[in-house]
Every structure is written in C-alpha cells, then in structure tokens.
Design an enzyme around this catalytic site. Structure first.
Site, PDB file in Angstrom:
ATOM      1  N   SER A 218       0.886  -1.146   0.026  1.00  0.00           N
ATOM      2  CA  SER A 218      -0.095  -0.069   0.046  1.00  0.00           C
ATOM      3  C   SER A 218       0.795   1.186   0.033  1.00  0.00           C
ATOM      4  O   SER A 218       2.027   1.003   0.223  1.00  0.00           O
ATOM      5  CB  SER A 218      -0.938  -0.005   1.255  1.00  0.00           C
ATOM      6  OG  SER A 218      -1.601   1.295   1.421  1.00  0.00           O
TER       7      SER A 218
ATOM      8  N   TYR B 142      -2.357  -0.700  10.478  1.00  0.00           N
ATOM      9  CA  TYR B 142      -2.099  -1.080   9.002  1.00  0.00           C
ATOM     10  C   TYR B 142      -0.932  -0.374   8.581  1.00  0.00           C
ATOM     11  O   TYR B 142      -0.173  -1.240   7.720  1.00  0.00           O
ATOM     12  CB  TYR B 142      -3.434  -0.405   8.285  1.00  0.00           C
ATOM     13  CG  TYR B 142      -3.432  -0.859   7.020  1.00  0.00           C
ATOM     14  CD1 TYR B 142      -4.061  -1.982   6.740  1.00  0.00           C
ATOM     15  CD2 TYR B 142      -3.183   0.195   6.168  1.00  0.00           C
ATOM     16  CE1 TYR B 142      -3.928  -2.239   5.301  1.00  0.00           C
ATOM     17  CE2 TYR B 142      -3.290  -0.175   4.724  1.00  0.00           C
ATOM     18  CZ  TYR B 142      -3.717  -1.302   4.240  1.00  0.00           C
ATOM     19  OH  TYR B 142      -3.808  -1.703   2.779  1.00  0.00           O
TER      20      TYR B 142
END
Length: 315
Positions: A173, A186
């Site tokens: 990501s 995350y």
C-alpha cells in the site's frame, strides 16, 4: 584507482537505469508470457484477490486460491471456471505458519508441480484508534499483512530458486511508504511488508538469482470497502479519488508482466513518497493538513467496521 573506476561505472549505471525507466513510461516494454504458470493468490476470496485470479486466468495461467473463507473462495473459483480457467481452492489461515506449510505441501502433492508466481495479497485493518483497539486485532493485522509473507515465501521460494524461475508479488500500500493518522496497525504492517519485500529483492540480486523476479505493488486506497468512509479534502479528491479495483489490478498486472520492481498506483502517489523523504517533517504535516490527509481515516474509523480484502465483517 579501482575505487574511482567502480565509482564511474556505478554513476554510468545509475544514469542508464534512469534513462531506461524514463523511456519505459513512453514505450511499453515487451510483456512476458505466463500461460501455464501456476499462480498462488492469498486473500483470493474477494476484493483484489478475486480480480487477480481473473486477470491471471485471462493470460492463461492456472490459479491456486488461498483464503480463510471457503465460501468466498469457491465463488472466486466459480468465476475462474466460467472463464474456462483452472482454479484450485484451499481454506488457509495465513497467520498460522503450520497451516501455510501444510497446505503448500498439499498443493505440490495435489497438482504435481510447484507454484511459480506467488501473490501475497491477503490484508486486513482493525478500524479502531490504537488506544481503543483490542490487542488481538492489532496482532491479527500484523500477522496477516506482514508475518504471513515470511511463511508463504519460505514455503515456495526454495523451489523457485532451484528452478531459477518464479515471481514474488507483494500487494502492499502507499501507506507502507508514507503514513497517516488513526491506522497505526495497518501502516506498521504495510511498512513491514515493504521492508520485507525490498530486502528479499536485494537478497535475490545479491545471490544472482536472475530468474526469480519481484514486484512490489503500492496502491492508493482501493474502493473495495476496506476503507469505506475514508475522505480527504473534496477538491483534492478530484485528483486522488479512490481507485477502481479493476483499474488497480490491471495496473498491477501490467507491472508484473514486464517484471517491474515497484509500481505505485496512481503515479501521482510517488510525489508524497518523495516529499516524505526530501522535505522537513513540518512541511509534510502542512501539506497533509491542506489535503485533508491528516484526518482522512477518522470517518472510516467512526464506521466501526473491521474489514478485509475478502468478506466485510461488521462489528
């Protein structure tokens, strides 16, 4: 003298690769053929994993589908079969290394051949502020998004190296390159995934394993429901809108098929990555506030949802 000669060669190589990769933006390199390759995709039960299964099938590859949800996984397999492709489903909890190793051996036994392309796609996020988040959810995020990569690579890389043929794909990501508030679990897990992948890529190059390629995929927020409610400043969102899942997967596939080591989707996300490295911390904070990126996850957190790349779980 040797040092100066090595320095000169290094600078020439740096300039060559800058020019070569700049040219690639204009002139697309030849893509490799993956027909008949055996592709294993984690988190294949939905979201990006399902689309990756379909895209690899379009290119003639056979897919092995790993997901913790057998129901979602079978739905993906059905779509692959409807396309005329071959899909083999396994219910696997990638957070458990024994489960990963056992199913890796099962795949070899069942199919009689080795996985040649590994796509580490499984991912989760807790959806809670750190001080409100149960420890178990934080641990699960780290296990799925980071630790699992160690187990899957250890399970399949030895055969790739022995054959000098393979490809490791890490779906990370942009939040593994630069961070934002409210999703500490995350960001930490994706930074770890990026570090793991880059170190592995350097190891393969150092050992001159030329036939095993690596691709690190760092997409912006993808509209799969994983970060539903995430919002940046309205005017800026016209440029940085959430990615359509199909577009994201197609761009990732383009990078995989030309053995591109890193792809950020969209290309504009290279800019905040560079800004993080080059500008003072306070400058980045000011830009984050202007764009609305500093609090973009707060709306998402307020939804009180724990989601994954597969099925969405409402708490």
């Amino acid at each position: 003298m040797i040092f100066l000669m090595d320095l000169q060669m290094m600078l020439l190589d740096v300039i060559y690769f800058i020019l070569r990769n700049s040219l690639r933006v204009i002139m697309r390199p030849r893509t490799k053929q993956i027909e008949g390759e055996l592709v294993l995709i984690t988190g294949s039960g939905g979201g990006l994993g399902r689309l990756f299964a379909q895209e690899f099938t379009k290119h003639g590859a056979d897919v092995v589908l790993w997901d913790i949800s057998s129901t979602c996984n079978e739905q993906t397999a059905k779509l692959v079969h409807e396309m005329g492709g071959k899909a083999h489903t396994y219910t696997v909890d990638v957070t458990k290394r024994e489960d990963v190793y056992r199913n890796a051996e099962l795949v070899r036994k069942d199919l009689g051949r080795d996985v040649t392309i590994l796509v580490n796609n499984a991912g989760v996020v807790a959806g809670e502020r750190m001080l409100d988040c149960p420890d178990e959810l934080i641990e699960r995020t780290m296990k799925v998004n980071s630790h699992a990569h160690f187990w899957t690579v250890k399970a399949f890389l030895p055969q790739m190296k022995a054959q000098n043929h393979g490809h490791i794909v890490t779906i990370a990501s942009v939040l593994g390159l630069f961070s934002t508030a409210g999703v500490e679990d995350y960001c930490a897990s994706k930074f770890a995934a990026v570090g793991f992948h880059e170190s592995l890529a350097h190891e393969l190059l150092t050992e001159e394993v030329q036939g095993v390629k690596t691709t690190l995929v760092c997409p912006y927020i993808v509209d799969t429901g994983m970060f539903e409610g995430c919002r940046i400043r309205e005017e800026v969102e016209l440029i940085f809108a959430p990615l359509e899942p199909q577009y994201c997967v197609e761009q990732a596939m383009n990078a995989i098929l030309i053995d591109q080591p890193l792809v950020c989707i969209p290309r504009l996300t290279y800019l905040p990555f560079l800004a993080r490295a080059l500008l003072p911390w306070e400058s980045n904070v000011v830009m984050y506030r202007f764009m609305g990126s500093d609090k973009c996850m707060y709306h998402f957190i307020d939804n009180k949802r724990q989601v994954s790349n597969g099925c969405i779980k409402v708490e």
